[in-house]
Enzyme design. Structure first.
Site, mmCIF file in Angstrom:
data_model
loop_
_atom_site.group_PDB
_atom_site.id
_atom_site.type_symbol
_atom_site.label_atom_id
_atom_site.label_comp_id
_atom_site.label_asym_id
_atom_site.label_seq_id
_atom_site.Cartn_x
_atom_site.Cartn_y
_atom_site.Cartn_z
ATOM 1 N N ARG A 231 37.092 -95.702 -72.439
ATOM 2 C CA ARG A 231 37.034 -97.160 -72.802
ATOM 3 C C ARG A 231 38.323 -97.709 -73.618
ATOM 4 O O ARG A 231 38.457 -97.068 -74.724
ATOM 5 C CB ARG A 231 35.691 -97.244 -73.653
ATOM 6 C CG ARG A 231 34.639 -96.635 -72.874
ATOM 7 C CD ARG A 231 33.783 -97.893 -72.413
ATOM 8 N NE ARG A 231 32.801 -97.193 -71.265
ATOM 9 C CZ ARG A 231 31.545 -97.514 -71.557
ATOM 10 N NH1 ARG A 231 31.020 -98.046 -72.579
ATOM 11 N NH2 ARG A 231 30.783 -96.749 -70.582
ATOM 12 N N GLU A 233 38.767 -99.785 -75.790
ATOM 13 C CA GLU A 233 38.142 -100.359 -76.779
ATOM 14 C C GLU A 233 39.022 -100.231 -78.089
ATOM 15 O O GLU A 233 38.897 -99.121 -78.732
ATOM 16 C CB GLU A 233 36.758 -100.365 -76.805
ATOM 17 C CG GLU A 233 35.975 -100.925 -75.773
ATOM 18 C CD GLU A 233 34.583 -100.447 -75.724
ATOM 19 O OE1 GLU A 233 33.778 -101.246 -75.362
ATOM 20 O OE2 GLU A 233 34.241 -99.332 -76.003
ATOM 21 N N ARG A 239 31.124 -94.167 -84.057
ATOM 22 C CA ARG A 239 30.461 -93.679 -83.114
ATOM 23 C C ARG A 239 31.162 -94.096 -81.690
ATOM 24 O O ARG A 239 30.549 -93.921 -80.718
ATOM 25 C CB ARG A 239 29.063 -94.415 -83.077
ATOM 26 C CG ARG A 239 28.818 -95.944 -83.071
ATOM 27 C CD ARG A 239 27.541 -96.085 -83.365
ATOM 28 N NE ARG A 239 27.338 -97.666 -82.803
ATOM 29 C CZ ARG A 239 27.760 -98.358 -83.667
ATOM 30 N NH1 ARG A 239 28.377 -98.322 -84.842
ATOM 31 N NH2 ARG A 239 27.709 -99.760 -83.150
ATOM 32 N N HIS A 240 32.321 -94.572 -81.783
ATOM 33 C CA HIS A 240 33.236 -94.954 -80.682
ATOM 34 C C HIS A 240 34.371 -94.005 -80.395
ATOM 35 O O HIS A 240 35.035 -93.799 -81.566
ATOM 36 C CB HIS A 240 33.590 -96.418 -80.618
ATOM 37 C CG HIS A 240 32.357 -97.354 -80.408
ATOM 38 N ND1 HIS A 240 31.770 -98.102 -81.544
ATOM 39 C CD2 HIS A 240 31.832 -97.812 -79.187
ATOM 40 C CE1 HIS A 240 30.757 -98.795 -80.969
ATOM 41 N NE2 HIS A 240 30.937 -98.694 -79.655
ATOM 42 N N GLU A 380 22.457 -96.288 -80.810
ATOM 43 C CA GLU A 380 22.103 -96.125 -79.359
ATOM 44 C C GLU A 380 22.684 -94.983 -78.985
ATOM 45 O O GLU A 380 24.047 -94.977 -79.040
ATOM 46 C CB GLU A 380 22.958 -97.613 -78.992
ATOM 47 C CG GLU A 380 22.557 -97.762 -77.547
ATOM 48 C CD GLU A 380 23.648 -98.414 -76.729
ATOM 49 O OE1 GLU A 380 23.901 -99.561 -76.879
ATOM 50 O OE2 GLU A 380 24.177 -97.888 -75.541
ATOM 51 N N SER A 383 22.206 -96.780 -72.484
ATOM 52 C CA SER A 383 21.638 -97.679 -71.616
ATOM 53 C C SER A 383 21.210 -97.197 -70.281
ATOM 54 O O SER A 383 21.723 -96.316 -69.881
ATOM 55 C CB SER A 383 22.790 -98.707 -71.380
ATOM 56 O OG SER A 383 23.338 -99.224 -72.665
ATOM 57 N N ARG A 430 27.699 -88.493 -78.989
ATOM 58 C CA ARG A 430 26.882 -89.251 -79.953
ATOM 59 C C ARG A 430 25.600 -88.404 -80.209
ATOM 60 O O ARG A 430 25.054 -88.411 -81.412
ATOM 61 C CB ARG A 430 26.586 -90.524 -79.396
ATOM 62 C CG ARG A 430 27.567 -91.667 -79.911
ATOM 63 C CD ARG A 430 27.001 -93.056 -79.836
ATOM 64 N NE ARG A 430 28.047 -93.993 -79.524
ATOM 65 C CZ ARG A 430 27.868 -95.253 -79.018
ATOM 66 N NH1 ARG A 430 26.609 -95.842 -78.949
ATOM 67 N NH2 ARG A 430 28.761 -96.051 -79.044
#
Ligand code: ATP
Length: 456
Positions: A231, A233, A239-240, A380, A383, A430
């Site tokens: 990713r 990002e 947590r990323h 989280e 998903s 995570r």
């Protein structure tokens, strides 16, 4: 081959293939001559005797060298100048010694071979990381990972994945491997990394979503994959990561997204039960915490009810416009809520606004999203959803998100028969972070990859 010949062959093979002996298995070799290899953990050089503590992944053992014995002269000299952290191969007799605190046994060596000599100074003391900068630890991650805590963390992570796999295998799932080099930048909003691919562009897969669904269209029915996701990002949170390991599951002939939630809850409960049996005590000893086995079913709340209760109970208020997803703070507080309201560590959150979620999540007749997030200990981890498998509907959804050429190949999957299906993805790094209360994903990932870190 006769049975006798086979036995002889097996005996010869056993002689030839000397299995490494771990500390945890030493008690099976008492009073035997053994070969033992490991890192030199500490050396006590006393007037009459040298104690060398050697460690492997499973523990430590004492090697005792009497200085007065003429035959030990060479070994004594070697140990006198041997830097800690060197690796050695010890040949000697393993004897029982109740007075030795470490396992009540010691090795009396006849030969010590240095298989790799360390420098005297190591970059930092991994046995006491107080005050050591996290970046220094990550720069020398191979040293950092020598700590008992970190080694246990990866043994636990490995077993966690093993037990989730085991649950799925027991339920007729098969493991597949989807490509990570893809031709089109697609899917949800997540940014993708672009790579040069001969004379054109390719992208690194941000998730195996499309290919998991292709497997459903192929009739593979129940599949999973444990693989990297990329990713692009620029998030610097605890947590990323820009590359992480995803545990992805997809299965066919479901009736609703609740089937997906139930399977995930069962799988996690199975894995945590097994994990506690295997590592409960060790984790308690090393990390000072319990592996908590959840009860089934996991609690479920609607997104709007979570916000309502957070406000009522903890006076947590956010503007309506932010209530389309859980804010980081709301996620955190939802742990408190789940504990107080349900005495549970997990919380399924449902009823997210459909327009904020990926186009491949199913919407029901009233347009309600058939998906969920799973929050564990305030973060989280998943998903999941029932997916849209009806060709016309999925085309409509893609169109409404402005997706065209890039998803054309994907839309084809639904044209020639595709069973109703759903699935979810869990971030492994995570999961490990939350299980062992590790402060950041930088420490729970084998080698962290983030906007500012590409090395080692
Ligand atoms: P978030 O909202 O936390 O950024 P997401 O909604 O983008 O996550 P999904 O795309 O649904 O996440 O991915 C499924 C799971 O993969 C997440 O629940 C999480 O466990 C994990 N995950 C997603 N992005 C990352 C990341 N950048 N680093 C580590 N794990 C991640």
């Amino acid at each position: 081959m006769t049975v006798v010949v086979m036995i002889v062959v097996l005996i010869i093979m056993k002689e030839k293939i000397k299995m490494r002996i771990y500390v945890k298995d030493l008690n099976k070799h008492l009073d035997q001559k053994i070969e033992f290899s490991g890192f030199v953990d500490s050396i006590r050089n006393l007037q009459w005797v040298q104690f060398v503590i050697v460690k492997d992944l499973t523990g430590k053992v004492q090697v005792t060298i009497e200085k007065s014995e003429e035959k030990n002269k060479e070994m004594v000299e070697l140990i006198e100048s041997l830097p800690l952290e060197s690796t050695v191969k010890i040949t000697g007799k393993l004897i029982s010694s109740p007075k030795v605190k470490l396992n009540g046994m010691e090795i009396i060596p006849e030969k010590i071979e240095v298989t790799s000599k360390s420098e005297h100074e190591i970059p930092f003391n991994y046995k006491n990381i107080d005050g050591v900068n996290l970046d220094t630890r990550l720069d020398y991650r191979f040293i950092d990972l020598r700590s008992e805590k970190n080694q246990l963390m990866f043994m636990v992570q490995s077993s966690f994945i093993k037990y989730m796999r085991e649950y799925l295998y027991n339920n007729n799932f098969i493991e597949i491997h989807t490509p990570k080099l893809i031709g089109a930048a697609s899917e949800s909003g997540a940014e993708v990394f672009e790579v040069k691919y001969f004379d054109r562009k390719a992208y690194l897969a941000q998730s195996p979503q499309f290919y998991k669904q292709m497997a459903m269209a192929s009739g593979l029915e129940k599949i999973f994959e444990v693989a990297p996701c990329f990713r692009a990002e620029n998030s610097n949170t605890s947590r990323h990561a820009t590359e992480f390991t995803s545990f992805d599951v997809e299965f066919s002939y479901i009736n609703s997204y609740e089937d997906v939630m139930n399977l995930e809850a069962e799988m996690l409960t199975y894995a945590l039960t097994k994990l506690k049996e295997e590592f409960g005590e060790k984790v308690k000893e090393t990390f000072g915490l319990d592996i908590v086995v959840p009860t089934l079913p996991f609690p479920v709340m609607k997104l709007k009810d979570v916000y309502k209760e957070l406000e009522e109970r903890y006076n947590y208020k956010v503007p309506e416009s932010e209530k389309t997803d859980l804010t980081t703070e709301a996620e955190k507080l939802s742990y408190k809520l789940a504990k107080e309201k349900f005495n549970h560590e997990f919380l399924f959150v449902v009823d997210y606004p459909a327009d904020k979620r990926a186009f491949y999540h199913m919407r029901n007749e009233e347009g309600k999203l058939q998906g969920y997030d799973l929050i564990w200990r305030g973060v989280e981890i998943t998903s999941g959803a029932q997916r849209e498998h009806r060709y016309e509907k999925i085309c409509e959804n893609a169109k409404s998100k402005g997706l065209g050429e890039d998803v054309k190949f994907y839309l084809e999957f639904f044209k020639y028969g595709c069973p109703p299906h759903g699935g979810f993805a869990i971030g492994v790094d995570r999961l490990t972070m939350l299980l062992l209360d590790i402060p950041t994903i930088k420490e729970s990932q084998f080698l962290f990859r983030g906007p500012n870190r590409l090395n080692p």
